[in-house]
Design a protein around this motif. Sequence first.
Motif, PDB file in Angstrom:
ATOM      1  N   ASP A 604      17.556 -55.647 -85.578  1.00  0.00           N
ATOM      2  CA  ASP A 604      18.063 -54.405 -85.013  1.00  0.00           C
ATOM      3  C   ASP A 604      19.538 -54.258 -85.366  1.00  0.00           C
ATOM      4  OD1 ASP A 604      19.468 -56.131 -83.334  1.00  0.00           O
ATOM      5  OD2 ASP A 604      18.080 -55.895 -81.667  1.00  0.00           O
ATOM      6  N   TRP A 605      20.141 -53.136 -84.942  1.00  0.00           N
ATOM      7  CA  TRP A 605      21.517 -52.877 -85.362  1.00  0.00           C
ATOM      8  C   TRP A 605      22.495 -53.883 -84.775  1.00  0.00           C
ATOM      9  CZ3 TRP A 605      24.240 -51.199 -89.019  1.00  0.00           C
ATOM     10  CH2 TRP A 605      25.623 -51.063 -88.853  1.00  0.00           C
ATOM     11  N   PRO A 744      26.873 -36.213 -90.412  1.00  0.00           N
ATOM     12  CA  PRO A 744      25.411 -36.201 -90.637  1.00  0.00           C
ATOM     13  C   PRO A 744      24.996 -37.192 -91.720  1.00  0.00           C
ATOM     14  CG  PRO A 744      26.448 -34.333 -91.706  1.00  0.00           C
ATOM     15  CD  PRO A 744      27.524 -35.006 -90.913  1.00  0.00           C
ATOM     16  N   TRP A 745      25.959 -37.724 -92.460  1.00  0.00           N
ATOM     17  CA  TRP A 745      25.645 -38.665 -93.527  1.00  0.00           C
ATOM     18  C   TRP A 745      25.033 -39.966 -93.009  1.00  0.00           C
ATOM     19  CZ3 TRP A 745      28.326 -43.151 -92.888  1.00  0.00           C
ATOM     20  CH2 TRP A 745      29.517 -43.095 -92.140  1.00  0.00           C
ATOM     21  N   ILE A 746      25.300 -40.284 -91.731  1.00  0.00           N
ATOM     22  CA  ILE A 746      24.754 -41.513 -91.176  1.00  0.00           C
ATOM     23  C   ILE A 746      23.231 -41.498 -91.220  1.00  0.00           C
ATOM     24  CG2 ILE A 746      24.513 -42.895 -89.072  1.00  0.00           C
ATOM     25  CD1 ILE A 746      27.347 -42.261 -88.372  1.00  0.00           C
ATOM     26  N   ASP A 755      15.306 -46.471 -86.636  1.00  0.00           N
ATOM     27  CA  ASP A 755      14.625 -45.489 -85.784  1.00  0.00           C
ATOM     28  C   ASP A 755      15.572 -44.885 -84.751  1.00  0.00           C
ATOM     29  OD1 ASP A 755      12.434 -43.974 -85.029  1.00  0.00           O
ATOM     30  OD2 ASP A 755      11.706 -45.463 -83.575  1.00  0.00           O
ATOM     31  N   GLY A 756      16.811 -44.590 -85.176  1.00  0.00           N
ATOM     32  CA  GLY A 756      17.783 -43.950 -84.308  1.00  0.00           C
ATOM     33  C   GLY A 756      18.476 -44.865 -83.329  1.00  0.00           C
ATOM     34  N   ASP A 761      29.714 -45.500 -83.925  1.00  0.00           N
ATOM     35  CA  ASP A 761      31.090 -45.932 -84.225  1.00  0.00           C
ATOM     36  C   ASP A 761      31.088 -47.208 -85.076  1.00  0.00           C
ATOM     37  OD1 ASP A 761      32.104 -43.819 -82.789  1.00  0.00           O
ATOM     38  OD2 ASP A 761      32.235 -44.971 -80.918  1.00  0.00           O
ATOM     39  N   GLN A 762      30.171 -48.128 -84.758  1.00  0.00           N
ATOM     40  CA  GLN A 762      30.098 -49.359 -85.539  1.00  0.00           C
ATOM     41  C   GLN A 762      29.670 -49.092 -86.973  1.00  0.00           C
ATOM     42  OE1 GLN A 762      27.544 -52.042 -83.390  1.00  0.00           O
ATOM     43  NE2 GLN A 762      29.235 -52.850 -82.130  1.00  0.00           N
ATOM     44  N   ILE A 763      28.736 -48.158 -87.145  1.00  0.00           N
ATOM     45  CA  ILE A 763      28.294 -47.830 -88.502  1.00  0.00           C
ATOM     46  C   ILE A 763      29.433 -47.217 -89.300  1.00  0.00           C
ATOM     47  CG2 ILE A 763      26.804 -46.291 -89.848  1.00  0.00           C
ATOM     48  CD1 ILE A 763      24.602 -46.804 -87.904  1.00  0.00           C
ATOM     49  N   GLU A 764      30.167 -46.293 -88.699  1.00  0.00           N
ATOM     50  CA  GLU A 764      31.292 -45.675 -89.398  1.00  0.00           C
ATOM     51  C   GLU A 764      32.321 -46.720 -89.814  1.00  0.00           C
ATOM     52  OE1 GLU A 764      32.754 -42.721 -86.744  1.00  0.00           O
ATOM     53  OE2 GLU A 764      31.323 -41.187 -87.390  1.00  0.00           O
TER      54      GLU A 764
END
Length: 800
Positions: A604-605, A744-746, A755-756, A761-764
């Motif tokens: 998972d993330w 929206p690029w994420i 799956d959402g 913030d962590q991804i960015e």
Amino acid sequence: MSAPFLFICLSLVLSFSFSSSTLYRMRKGSSLCVEKSGDVLISANRVFSAGFYPVGNNAYCFGIWYSRALYDGSHTLVWMANRDQPVNGRLSKLSLLKTGNLILEDAGHLTLWATDTTSASWVQLQLYNTGNLVLHTLEGKILWRSFDSPTDTLLPQQLLTKDTILVSSKSQNSYSSGFYKLYFDDDNILHLSFDGLETSSVYWPKPWLRPWETGRSAYNNCRTAVLDSYGHFNSSDDMQFSSVDLGVGSKRRLTIDADGNVRLYSIDERRRAWIVSWQAISNPCIVHGVCGANSLCTYAAETGRRCKCLPGHKMKNHTDWSYGCEPDFNFSCKNDDAVFIKFPHVEFYGYDIGFFPNQTLEWCEERCLQDCNCKGIQYKFDDFPNRGYYLCYTKAQLINGQHSLGFKNPMYIKFPRANLFSNDKTVQEFQLDCSRQVTAQLNRTYKKKQENVTVKFMLWFACGCGGVEIIGFLFVLYVLYKNSEGSNAIEKGYLHITIGFKRFTYAELKKASLNFSVEIGRGGSGVVYKGILSDNRVAAIKRLSEANQGEVEFLAEVSTIGRLNHMNLTETWGYCAEGKHRLLVYEYMEHGSLAENLTSNSLDWKKRFEIALGIAKGLAYLHEECLEWVLHCDVKPQNILLGSNYQPKVADFGLSKLLNRGGIDNSYFSRIRGTRGYMAPEWVFNLPITSKVDVYSYGIVMLEMITGRSPAGVHPMDDNGVMEQRRLATWVREKVHGATGNAPWIEEIIDCSMDGEYDKDQIELLVKVALQCADQEDRDARPTMSKVVEALLGHESDDF
């Protein structure tokens, strides 16, 4: 001026100052003058004083000391502003300027020291009850304090941090900076080191032991130590001890003395003397540099420490043993002109030219004779379990020498043959053996009868002394045998490559792996098999494919792996070097590689972000924190292993190239290293190889974790490997820069298995860091791995 007279004068001056002055603080625009005996700051409890302290003839330091004199009239300095640059006894002063800067002027002209502080508000200098000299504002804001810049002493409640160092005095009669330091090194361990004019080395804790073998832990980031008011000392590396007089009220100080030992002192109020209540080192000969080069240190509780030059050598400076000794002969490089003299119970720690296991003494001597830089050989028997052969260490320098019956093995030192007999008496100071006496012919003028009586007497006397020594030697061996822990600690000084490892036989590993039948991984350096060791530990056994490597080279590489220790690096348990077989035994990682888990969608993330942080910490350690500078050169998901709780560990780091921190030599890399898709462009374009190649690979791995796409899977493969490497990073960069609205690029790049369920913030943050790491155009624009760790940890801290 004699020292007693100086102390008496100082005592009278300070006593007068205490009776005639109640100066508790110093304000803007005021000064303390060296010529005014009453210009002394006193703490409110009157325990500490601060002012000009005489350190020589017309030489003063501004310092802090205990107000009450000792039994001999002297005072104990605990801090100095200008220990290496004393000021003149006239016109010198400490001034608090209206700008808020505190300066020390020599004879009213030259500024020797300053706090470099500024403040427009009201400022004062005050000596606290703890002995801390503090410059602060009316609002309580601290601009500067002496506790942040210690000299050789740590007072109760004073922190020792990664930014502070205790430095010993030069000698008991000199307050200037000496050669010994107490500090936190990059491994987060509190160390004592010798930093001499020509050599430097760490001697405490024992450098050949791993942190946990000395009761220390390297797994900390704060790097702080403190002596509390009760007498307990606590360090972030788990170093702890307590004063024998525990409790509040006693005056204590922790000082690194001029002899290189750290001691905790407590004051005996009745006797007005400092009593040692703890010390780091019990045998002072362990301290490096105490006797200098070409000399031996001996220690006995009754006589204390003594230094002695080697035979044929003389002291360089008859007032200071730290300069060591120099040879009193000329040495040619011809083999026929040199011989070896055996010194029982002698060792010289460090400065090895080479290490050669399982060699004869004759081979070892010949090796040393062929090297003009070789001064001698340490030859010892390795009685470690499953071994039983001799180890040969050739020495480039004879430094840190000790003579002790605790050393079971001899030292062989190279001497010119012409000087052998002229120095026989000095050799016999270390060995008295009737069967191996070296004698020279003397001219005799007395009668034969008298000669026979004298010779007989001398012979019986020598044999008697030898018998006593042999009996004593056997007794010591018995004591050492009964106290194996002590002897083992000494033996470990030579186990450069075997400490913490087990040397397995090939038959053992073949049995453990069921004849290498369960394959769990494969790479360019070899195949990895699962095995169960004799102690029931599950292990990963790597069978190296390059079996043409010599045993010495392989053992040197294992030695390097053994010095690398981090929670995000795979732990090595042992090795095998038998014939052409070369194997390494690692801890088994339950969840396999990152590559396997990415394809199985089991992460998972939260796990992915923790894995990204763990990999960064492991690489930062390899690049910047360990004693060697290690470039991994093949960072990819297959070389990231996951433990039972998915803790990431970087693998295969020990098979990469080791470079000196001082520079880069591309000749080390005779061929391209790494895996297609993760390789930095430097490899293809033959540019200098630096740690930024690992940074680039890390960025690609992070993008793969975020997107779930391999570097070669976003677009068709090009013929040019470099273009292929850019595909994933270019694709993500285009999505990020071409997006409109609120990120929206994420949704376009994130692995669909999420799956959402992810932290936006962590991804960015991770995408931003990964793209900067995978910068194709400018490698200098890529951050260091320590900066990556700071960025990711900074994000974590925002969540709390």
